[in-house]
Each structure stands twice: as structure tokens, then as C-alpha cells.
Design an enzyme around this catalytic site. Structure first.
Site, PDB file in Angstrom:
ATOM      1  NE  ARG A 264      32.870  19.767 -53.921  1.00  0.00           N
ATOM      2  CZ  ARG A 264      33.901  19.554 -54.713  1.00  0.00           C
ATOM      3  NH1 ARG A 264      34.832  20.495 -54.848  1.00  0.00           N
ATOM      4  NH2 ARG A 264      34.010  18.424 -55.375  1.00  0.00           N
TER       5      ARG A 264
ATOM      6  CB  CYS B 102      30.090  10.906 -48.949  1.00  0.00           C
ATOM      7  SG  CYS B 102      31.733  11.434 -49.503  1.00  0.00           S
TER       8      CYS B 102
ATOM      9  CB  CYS C 172      33.010  15.325 -48.157  1.00  0.00           C
ATOM     10  SG  CYS C 172      31.466  15.316 -49.071  1.00  0.00           S
TER      11      CYS C 172
ATOM     12  CD  GLU D  27      36.873   3.928 -60.281  1.00  0.00           C
ATOM     13  OE1 GLU D  27      36.271   3.106 -59.572  1.00  0.00           O
ATOM     14  OE2 GLU D  27      37.832   4.598 -59.859  1.00  0.00           O
TER      15      GLU D  27
ATOM     16  CE  LYS E 238      31.297  12.888 -56.222  1.00  0.00           C
ATOM     17  NZ  LYS E 238      30.899  12.854 -54.827  1.00  0.00           N
TER      18      LYS E 238
ATOM     19  CE1 TYR F  75      20.211  18.581 -55.328  1.00  0.00           C
ATOM     20  CE2 TYR F  75      21.420  18.687 -57.400  1.00  0.00           C
ATOM     21  CZ  TYR F  75      21.373  18.387 -56.054  1.00  0.00           C
ATOM     22  OH  TYR F  75      22.490  17.884 -55.428  1.00  0.00           O
TER      23      TYR F  75
ATOM     24  CB  SER G 202      24.626  21.491 -57.066  1.00  0.00           C
ATOM     25  OG  SER G 202      26.035  21.338 -57.151  1.00  0.00           O
TER      26      SER G 202
ATOM     27  CE  LYS H 269      27.761  14.021 -57.864  1.00  0.00           C
ATOM     28  NZ  LYS H 269      28.011  13.835 -56.498  1.00  0.00           N
TER      29      LYS H 269
ATOM     30  NE  ARG I 166      34.782  16.679 -52.727  1.00  0.00           N
ATOM     31  CZ  ARG I 166      34.834  17.128 -51.484  1.00  0.00           C
ATOM     32  NH1 ARG I 166      35.868  16.834 -50.707  1.00  0.00           N
ATOM     33  NH2 ARG I 166      33.857  17.890 -51.020  1.00  0.00           N
TER      34      ARG I 166
HETATM   35  C1  PBG Z   1      29.495  13.921 -51.576  1.00  0.00           C
HETATM   36  C2  PBG Z   1      28.732  14.335 -52.767  1.00  0.00           C
HETATM   37  C3  PBG Z   1      28.901  15.464 -53.574  1.00  0.00           C
HETATM   38  C4  PBG Z   1      27.847  15.445 -54.486  1.00  0.00           C
HETATM   39  C5  PBG Z   1      27.107  14.300 -54.237  1.00  0.00           C
HETATM   40  N1  PBG Z   1      27.679  13.619 -53.191  1.00  0.00           N
HETATM   41  C6  PBG Z   1      29.878  16.561 -53.490  1.00  0.00           C
HETATM   42  C7  PBG Z   1      31.277  16.354 -53.879  1.00  0.00           C
HETATM   43  O1  PBG Z   1      31.731  15.266 -54.235  1.00  0.00           O
HETATM   44  O2  PBG Z   1      31.996  17.351 -53.762  1.00  0.00           O
HETATM   45  C8  PBG Z   1      27.569  16.489 -55.530  1.00  0.00           C
HETATM   46  C9  PBG Z   1      26.134  16.679 -55.842  1.00  0.00           C
HETATM   47  C10 PBG Z   1      25.814  17.913 -56.596  1.00  0.00           C
HETATM   48  O3  PBG Z   1      26.684  18.729 -56.959  1.00  0.00           O
HETATM   49  O4  PBG Z   1      24.623  18.103 -56.844  1.00  0.00           O
HETATM   50  N2  PBG Z   1      30.776  13.459 -51.833  1.00  0.00           N
END
Ligand code: PBG
Length: 324
Positions: A202, A117, A119, A230, A192, A310, A271, A245, A214
Site C-alpha cells: 500500500r 482493481c 484502490c 469463493e 483474498k 517479488y 509484500s 493470497k 477492507r
Molecule cells: C489491490 C491489491 C493489493 C495487493 C494486490 N492487489 C493491495 C490490497 O488489497 O490492499 C497486495 C499485494 C501485496 O501486498 O504484495 N487491491
């Protein structure tokens, strides 16, 4: 009484014998944050217990992961410098690329997965390049493909695109094949959602968008048929495995995806799920192990073949101790 469902619940042994869903350490993937620099192991405030590692300290974490019996690792990179296009993502000497090289050399038996990614690497924090204020899909594809190839070259067994641009799986597959990485697996974050549960990540990865959100590329939480679409599109473009996710908010999505595909399905317990569990446990409001175990069982019961968490090391311990 003929029917007494409680017969099958009488002892721990009988309950284990009759359990419908079983977990194994081999289904777990442990995420790790890799920061540029050296000799770094630093706490992540929003994710107590998780740390950022530099490429040279990463093997210490791999040692812990491997000795816990977890065999797969998902790497996120945090660069020193960011720019408009996120060029750090495909830097051959980037933190993730260095970590992959070391990891593959020292732990060849582990499965290394690179999150693909932009970002974390863009100055604006969006997952693609900008055209004015909008995230421009097609010019982003080439950059994602370059990133995937650089990770494969550094030793990634699997690349996991998490950007949600249209057509990225096809672009990545073509680029990998052209560079001779026809065996590199694509584990696509196919469904996602645009989720507030990514908040702590983040902070951990320094990828808060500098403006907007997003929602123009990640999915709306109200949709389920769109997730199926998707997934079908990504598989048609060459995804070998797919991710749903976040995790717990998406149990119905996991089971809907399971109905329509035969590829392995990953559930990503993100997270925010981690941070909520940790903070409630720290206050004594829930029992951490029990909640972590129940969450993983729920994801597997819904249909997840792979669990990204995690809590992977804790889950592996509980499985080993026969608690799960
Ligand atoms: C990158 C990405 C993200 C996560 C995984 N890959 C962040 C997002 O899309 O903002 C989130 C993982 C998590 O919250 O544990 N794009």
C-alpha cells in the site's frame, strides 16, 4: 534395520532424485509497479530492491525478467491523479495500458497480466465506489469490467481482478466476450484475505484506504470453507485460474482449494512476506536465499501451480543453479 528413511537423504543427488516437489521458472510471476510519467526508476522504501517504473523504462525491467528466465509479469498501476470512481483504471492512456502496449510489442513471448482493481486509482483508496461510507458492490462491477477490457485491448493476456466484489468475474467475462476478447484469461484473486501483510504494497502503490479498512470485502483470516465457496463461485462465473493470497499464512487454504478444483492455483507471496524476509536478511538473522527457496517450496508443496513473488528473479536463479 529394514526402514532407514535416511538412505534417501545421503547425498545431494539422491535427495534431488527423490524430491517430491520441484520448482520451475515457468511457474513464476514477477509483479512490477508502473507509475505514470517518463524516465522514472525509483526505489520503494518499504520493499527494498523493488522499484517503480514508468512505461518507457518498463522494458528495461522486462529485459531483466526475461533474461532471468521468468516469463510472466503482473502489472500494478500508480496514476498521477485519483478520483472518487478511480477513472484512471480504465484510461486507455493510463500507465498500465501504455506499459502493456510496449511490453507486448517488445516482448511478445512474455505473458502479461494486469491487476484489475480500483484502490490505486480512487481518491479514498477503497477497491470500489462508495455509497456514503460503504463500498458499493454492484455499481463497481461495470468499472472493473471496463478496466479489464481496456487492459485486454492494450495487450494483457490475462486479467487478475483483486477487488473481492461479488460477481466481478461474471461481469468481467461478459464484458471481455462482448468486446471480442474471448481468449483473455481471468486469473481471479478468489480467496483474498484482509491481511496486514499487504502493508508495504500500500505504501508502494499509494493505496492506503483514507478511512476504515477492507474487512467488508476481503476475507477474514479465520475462515477456510469460505475460501472454498469463493473459489467455487468464481469458477462458476468463468475464472480460468484462481489466486490465494497472502501466501505463507495460507498454506492450508491452498491445499483446501486444490482438493476441490481442477483449475490452476496461484499463491501470492505478498509484500509483507517480502519485506520481512528482506529486513531479517539485512540484519543477518536469516539467510535470504534459503528462506526464499523454502517459502516457494512450501507454497508448491501445499498445491500452488503458479507462484507470484517479488523474489521471482532470485528463485529463477536458484533453480538454474540447481539450488532448488
Ligand atoms: C489491490 C491489491 C493489493 C495487493 C494486490 N492487489 C493491495 C490490497 O488489497 O490492499 C497486495 C499485494 C501485496 O501486498 O504484495 N487491491
Amino acid at each position: 534395520m529394514i526402514n532407514r528413511p535416511r538412505r534417501l537423504r545421503r547425498t545431494a543427488g539422491i535427495r534431488a532424485l527423490c524430491r517430491e516437489t520441484r520448482l520451475s521458472p515457468s511457474m513464476l510471476v514477477c509483479p512490477v509497479f508502473i507509475r505514470e510519467g517518463s524516465n522514472i526508476i525509483e526505489d520503494i522504501a518499504s520493499m527494498p530492491g523493488q522499484k517503480r517504473y514508468s512505461p518507457d523504462t518498463f522494458p528495461r525491467r522486462l529485459e531483466e525478467i526475461a533474461s532471468a528466465g521468468v516469463a510472466s509479469v503482473l502489472l500494478f498501476g500508480i496514476p498521477e491523479h485519483k478520483d472518487e470512481r478511480g477513472s484512471g483504471a480504465w484510461n486507455e492512456k493510463g500507465a498500465v495500458q501504455q506499459a502493456l502496449r510496449r511490453g507486448k510489442e517488445l516482448f511478445p513471448e512474455l505473458t502479461l497480466i494486469g491487476d484489475v482493481c480500483l484502490c490505486e486509482y480512487t481518491s479514498h483508496g477503497h477497491c470500489g465506489v462508495l455509497n456514503g461510507c460503504s463500498v458499493d458492490n454492484d455499481p463497481t462491477l461495470e468499472l472493473l469490467a471496463k478496466t479489464a477490457v481496456s487492459q485486454a485491448r492494450a495487450g494483457a493476456d490475462i486479467v487478475a481482478p483483486s477487488d473481492m466484489m461479488d460477481g466481478r468475474v461474471g461481469a468481467i467475462r461478459a464484458a471481455l466476450d462482448q468486446a471480442g476478447f474471448d481468449e483473455t484469461i481471468i486469473f481471479s484473486y478468489a480467496a483474498k484475505y484482509s491481511s496486514a501483510f499487504y502493508g508495504p504494497f500500500r505504501e508502494a502503490a499509494g493505496s492506503v484506504p483514507s478511512f476504515g479498512d477492507r474487512q467488508s470485502y476481503q476475507m477474514s483470516p479465520g475462515n477456510v470453507r469460505e475460501a472454498v465457496k469463493e473459489v467455487e463461485l468464481d469458477i462458476a462465473e468463468g475464472a480460468d485460474m484462481v489466486i490465494v493470497k497472502p501466501g505463507l499464512p495460507c498454506l492450508d487454504i491452498i491445499s483446501a482449494v486444490k482438493e476441490v478444483t481442477s483449475v490452476p492455483i496461484g499463491a501470492y507471496s505478498v509484500s509483507g512476506e517480502y519485506a520481512m524476509t528482506k529486513s531479517a536478511a539485512a540484519n543477518g538473522w536469516i539467510d535470504e536465499d534459503s528462506v526464499v527457496g523454502e517459502t516457494a517450496l512450501s507454497l508448491a508443496r501445499a498445491g500452488a501451480d503458479v507462484i507470484v513473488s517479488y523474489f521471482s528473479l532470485e528463485l529463477a536463479r536458484m533453480i538454474r543453479e540447481g539450488k532448488l
